[in-house]
Design an enzyme around this catalytic site. Structure first.
Site, PDB file in Angstrom:
ATOM      1  N   ASP A   1     -19.047   3.654   6.500  1.00 29.61           N
ATOM      2  CA  ASP A   1     -19.783   4.848   6.070  1.00 29.61           C
ATOM      3  C   ASP A   1     -18.944   5.807   5.221  1.00 29.61           C
ATOM      4  O   ASP A   1     -19.120   7.019   5.292  1.00 29.61           O
ATOM      5  CB  ASP A   1     -20.370   5.607   7.280  1.00 29.61           C
TER       6      ASP A   1
ATOM      7  N   LYS B   1     -19.224   3.694   0.216  1.00 32.23           N
ATOM      8  CA  LYS B   1     -18.856   2.576  -0.678  1.00 32.23           C
ATOM      9  C   LYS B   1     -19.980   2.248  -1.659  1.00 32.23           C
ATOM     10  O   LYS B   1     -19.735   2.003  -2.835  1.00 32.23           O
ATOM     11  CB  LYS B   1     -18.522   1.317   0.142  1.00 32.23           C
TER      12      LYS B   1
ATOM     13  N   GLY C   1     -25.004  -0.227   6.189  1.00 33.84           N
ATOM     14  CA  GLY C   1     -26.055   0.629   5.650  1.00 33.84           C
ATOM     15  C   GLY C   1     -25.511   1.301   4.414  1.00 33.84           C
ATOM     16  O   GLY C   1     -24.521   2.001   4.494  1.00 33.84           O
ATOM     17  N   HIS C   2     -26.096   1.029   3.254  1.00 32.45           N
ATOM     18  CA  HIS C   2     -25.644   1.788   2.092  1.00 32.45           C
ATOM     19  C   HIS C   2     -26.807   2.557   1.503  1.00 32.45           C
ATOM     20  O   HIS C   2     -27.916   2.063   1.413  1.00 32.45           O
ATOM     21  CB  HIS C   2     -24.962   0.949   1.006  1.00 32.45           C
TER      22      HIS C   2
ATOM     23  N   THR D   1     -24.631  -2.502  16.210  1.00 26.11           N
ATOM     24  CA  THR D   1     -25.894  -2.137  15.569  1.00 26.11           C
ATOM     25  C   THR D   1     -27.053  -2.971  16.125  1.00 26.11           C
ATOM     26  O   THR D   1     -28.199  -2.769  15.726  1.00 26.11           O
ATOM     27  CB  THR D   1     -25.805  -2.360  14.050  1.00 26.11           C
TER      28      THR D   1
ATOM     29  N   GLN E   1     -18.631  -2.081   6.123  1.00 19.45           N
ATOM     30  CA  GLN E   1     -17.851  -1.513   7.230  1.00 19.45           C
ATOM     31  C   GLN E   1     -16.479  -0.995   6.742  1.00 19.45           C
ATOM     32  O   GLN E   1     -16.360  -0.652   5.582  1.00 19.45           O
ATOM     33  CB  GLN E   1     -17.695  -2.519   8.382  1.00 19.45           C
TER      34      GLN E   1
ATOM     35  N   THR F   1     -29.031   2.729  12.234  1.00 19.61           N
ATOM     36  CA  THR F   1     -29.495   3.009  13.596  1.00 19.61           C
ATOM     37  C   THR F   1     -29.996   4.434  13.793  1.00 19.61           C
ATOM     38  O   THR F   1     -30.648   4.720  14.794  1.00 19.61           O
ATOM     39  CB  THR F   1     -28.330   2.804  14.582  1.00 19.61           C
TER      40      THR F   1
ATOM     41  N   ASP G   1     -17.355  17.917  -0.954  1.00 22.00           N
ATOM     42  CA  ASP G   1     -18.288  19.046  -0.884  1.00 22.00           C
ATOM     43  C   ASP G   1     -18.674  19.377   0.557  1.00 22.00           C
ATOM     44  O   ASP G   1     -18.940  20.527   0.891  1.00 22.00           O
ATOM     45  CB  ASP G   1     -19.554  18.723  -1.691  1.00 22.00           C
TER      46      ASP G   1
ATOM     47  N   GLY H   1     -20.922  14.954  -4.018  1.00 26.03           N
ATOM     48  CA  GLY H   1     -22.355  14.971  -3.723  1.00 26.03           C
ATOM     49  C   GLY H   1     -22.845  13.540  -3.686  1.00 26.03           C
ATOM     50  O   GLY H   1     -22.116  12.620  -4.051  1.00 26.03           O
TER      51      GLY H   1
HETATM   52  P1  IMP Z   1     -21.756  -4.825  14.807  1.00 25.10           P
HETATM   53  O1  IMP Z   1     -21.150  -4.941  13.452  1.00 25.10           O
HETATM   54  O2  IMP Z   1     -23.214  -4.548  14.806  1.00 25.10           O
HETATM   55  O3  IMP Z   1     -21.374  -5.986  15.684  1.00 25.10           O
HETATM   56  O4  IMP Z   1     -21.095  -3.548  15.515  1.00 25.10           O
HETATM   57  C1  IMP Z   1     -19.719  -3.499  15.862  1.00 25.10           C
HETATM   58  C2  IMP Z   1     -19.130  -2.123  15.609  1.00 25.10           C
HETATM   59  O5  IMP Z   1     -19.077  -1.888  14.217  1.00 25.10           O
HETATM   60  C3  IMP Z   1     -19.947  -0.984  16.219  1.00 25.10           C
HETATM   61  O6  IMP Z   1     -19.041   0.014  16.663  1.00 25.10           O
HETATM   62  C4  IMP Z   1     -20.762  -0.485  15.046  1.00 25.10           C
HETATM   63  O7  IMP Z   1     -21.132   0.870  15.191  1.00 25.10           O
HETATM   64  C5  IMP Z   1     -19.785  -0.686  13.903  1.00 25.10           C
HETATM   65  N1  IMP Z   1     -20.456  -0.890  12.615  1.00 25.10           N
HETATM   66  C6  IMP Z   1     -21.085  -2.005  12.174  1.00 25.10           C
HETATM   67  N2  IMP Z   1     -21.559  -1.848  10.928  1.00 25.10           N
HETATM   68  C7  IMP Z   1     -21.221  -0.597  10.556  1.00 25.10           C
HETATM   69  C8  IMP Z   1     -21.403   0.146   9.341  1.00 25.10           C
HETATM   70  O8  IMP Z   1     -21.967  -0.326   8.343  1.00 25.10           O
HETATM   71  N3  IMP Z   1     -20.889   1.405   9.355  1.00 25.10           N
HETATM   72  C9  IMP Z   1     -20.228   1.925  10.426  1.00 25.10           C
HETATM   73  N4  IMP Z   1     -20.025   1.271  11.561  1.00 25.10           N
HETATM   74  C10 IMP Z   1     -20.513   0.016  11.629  1.00 25.10           C
END
Ligand code: IMP
Length: 467
Positions: free
Chosen positions: A12, A15, A39-40, A128, A228, A337, A369, A454
């Site tokens: 997060d 990217k 999630g982007h 997730t 990630q 989520t 910002d 921003g």
């Molecule tokens: P998983 O990737 O769903 O198996 O989750 C494993 C860990 O990675 C958890 O702590 C999630 O919150 C974290 N995680 C997985 N994908 C993301 C992402 O895109 N952004 C931030 N944390 C993530």
């Protein structure tokens, strides 16, 4: 050439936006790991696109590739494609024949194993719930089903007949849950064969490594988009509170089918958020306050600490208030989520670790910002562990939990018209923000390539064009 985009913290970091900012010169955007856990958010002409599987470059008419290191849920894939088509976009997306498939039983097993870990005592990673870990387990256990298998009914059936009874036994006998269609060979075969047909009809399946290296040889520009971040990398992160793949630059080689020479001859850009955010459990030494259920041992304060949305930057007193303020200003809620993210000060040892693990050639600092208006901005400059000063992450997560941050304080910068700042260039940034950025760059020994002020593409100050 290639440019690899790597999250330097806990995911997060923004990217997707940076892939987009540098997108003009790009021909192909390829993801090399992860799946629909990512999630982007990309903002284009005031329109917001939230994607979890489709690479963010695909909304800008680039060819998108999901590399062999990805785990692909075909249902999500086609849902996202259909939704983009409804909005008059027609992404050209290819999927590696060697990428692994996420099945409904992976999702169910993800959930029940998290529950079991939680009952056993705070071992859950707060995943997730997308079945990512169980799908990678099957890949490494040599019982996975790959995208290429979906196009070959005989192989698909044989793979499912081997693996599904094992999964059913695990669910029923070990976790003692009732199973249904998600664990039924025939139902899965029909559903996934149909996905295979659609993949074939749309000509989406490729030998990704070959596809990408042919493109590079032909002089095309390839962006390798990590999902990630480094601190949740399966090898370099805070195990076991991690995701099950390698977001670090090494993952770009194995997960895209390119050699380290191809990746290393290009640029590797670390994306940094100007503070920390975290969805998930495990220690976080520079965390401000906490989030119930995710911060180990955290209990929410009484009413006096719960100031939430009403506060303004000038009136912030406690860490709780600061955390709430930054969370609201930065929109720190999970894209996938919707969960409230944990928030903390920038952690420089974490960034030194990330810079080394991926060999960053430049960094982008986002969300400058968001911190505007705060009187004082802190950073964890180093840690103290067992009476010793440490400048990088220790080898175990338990030691990391024992690290006491040594903070440095910076004077804050006022809120302003950030679009005008972005237009004005680096010198238009408030002086205190420049001091902060230069400190980060000096500590990491890496130049700043861009600064995000921003969410939109026009609100990013670009100092270096990597292509
Ligand atoms: P998983 O990737 O769903 O198996 O989750 C494993 C860990 O990675 C958890 O702590 C999630 O919150 C974290 N995680 C997985 N994908 C993301 C992402 O895109 N952004 C931030 N944390 C993530």
């Amino acid at each position: 050439m290639t440019v690899t985009i790597v999250g330097s913290q806990l995911g997060d970091e923004g990217k997707g936006g940076i892939v987009d900012v540098y997108g003009d010169a790009v021909d192909i955007v390829a993801r090399y790991q992860g799946g629909d856990n990512a999630g982007h958010t990309v903002v284009e002409d005031g329109e917001e696109y939230k994607l979890s599987l489709v690479p963010s470059g695909a909304i800008r008419s680039k060819v998108g590739v999901l590399g062999n290191g990805c785990v692909v849920n075909p249902e999500t894939l086609f849902d996202e494609l259909d939704a983009l088509r409804e909005r008059d976009l027609d992404p050209d997306l290819r999927v590696a024949a060697r990428a692994h498939v996420i099945f409904p039983y992976h999702r169910i097993l993800d959930g029940i194993e998290e529950d079991a870990k939680s009952e056993e005592g705070d071992l859950e990673a707060a995943t997730t719930g997308r079945g990512i870990g169980p799908a990678y387990e099957d890949k490494v256990g040599r019982r996975g089903v790959r995208i290429g298998d979906l196009l070959d009914p005989e192989t698909l059936r044989a793979r499912l007949e081997y693996v599904v009874p094992q999964k059913r036994a695990l669910a029923e006998d070990v976790f003692e849950i009732e199973t249904g269609d998600a664990f039924d060979v025939e139902t899965l075969f029909e559903q996934y064969r149909a996905f295979g047909e659609r993949l074939r009809e749309e000509g989406m399946v490729v030998n990704a490594g070959e596809f990408l290296s042919d493109a590079i040889d032909a002089g095309q520009n390839v962006m390798l988009e990590g999902a990630q971040g480094t601190s949740i990398d399966i090898d370099h992160g805070i195990y076991p509170y991690v995701t099950s793949s390698n977001p670090t630059a090494g993952g770009a080689c194995t997960g895209a089918g390119l050699g380290p020479t191809a990746v290393g001859q290009g640029e590797i850009i670390g994306i940094v958020k100007a503070y920390l955010s975290r969805v998930g459990t495990g220690p976080l030494p520079t965390e401000l306050a906490g989030v119930e259920g995710h911060t180990p041992g955290y209990e929410p304060p009484g009413e006096s600490g719960e100031t939430g949305r009403a506060v303004t930057a000038g009136t912030l007193q406690s860490d709780e208030e600061l955390a709430n303020y930054i969370r609201e200003e930065g929109g720190e809620y999970g894209t996938v989520t919707g969960r409230a993210r944990r928030v903390g000060w920038l952690d420089i040892p974490m960034l030194r670790h990330a810079t080394r693990a991926s060999g960053f050639t430049g960094v982008v600092v986002n969300h400058v910002d968001t911190l505007a208006g705060l009187d004082e901005i802190k950073v964890g400059h180093s840690y103290t562990l067992d009476g010793e000063e440490r400048f990088s992450l220790p080898g175990t997560t338990e030691q990391w939990a024992d690290c006491e941050p040594n903070y440095r304080a910076f004077d804050g910068w006022p809120d302003q018209d950030w679009a005008a700042v972005a237009e004005g260039g680096y010198d238009a940034l408030p002086e205190n923000a420049r001091t902060y950025l230069e400190y980060i760059s000096d500590e990491l020994g890496v130049p700043i390539y861009a600064v995000g002020v921003g969410p939109g593409r026009s609100e990013t100050l670009v100092l270096e064009q990597p292509f």
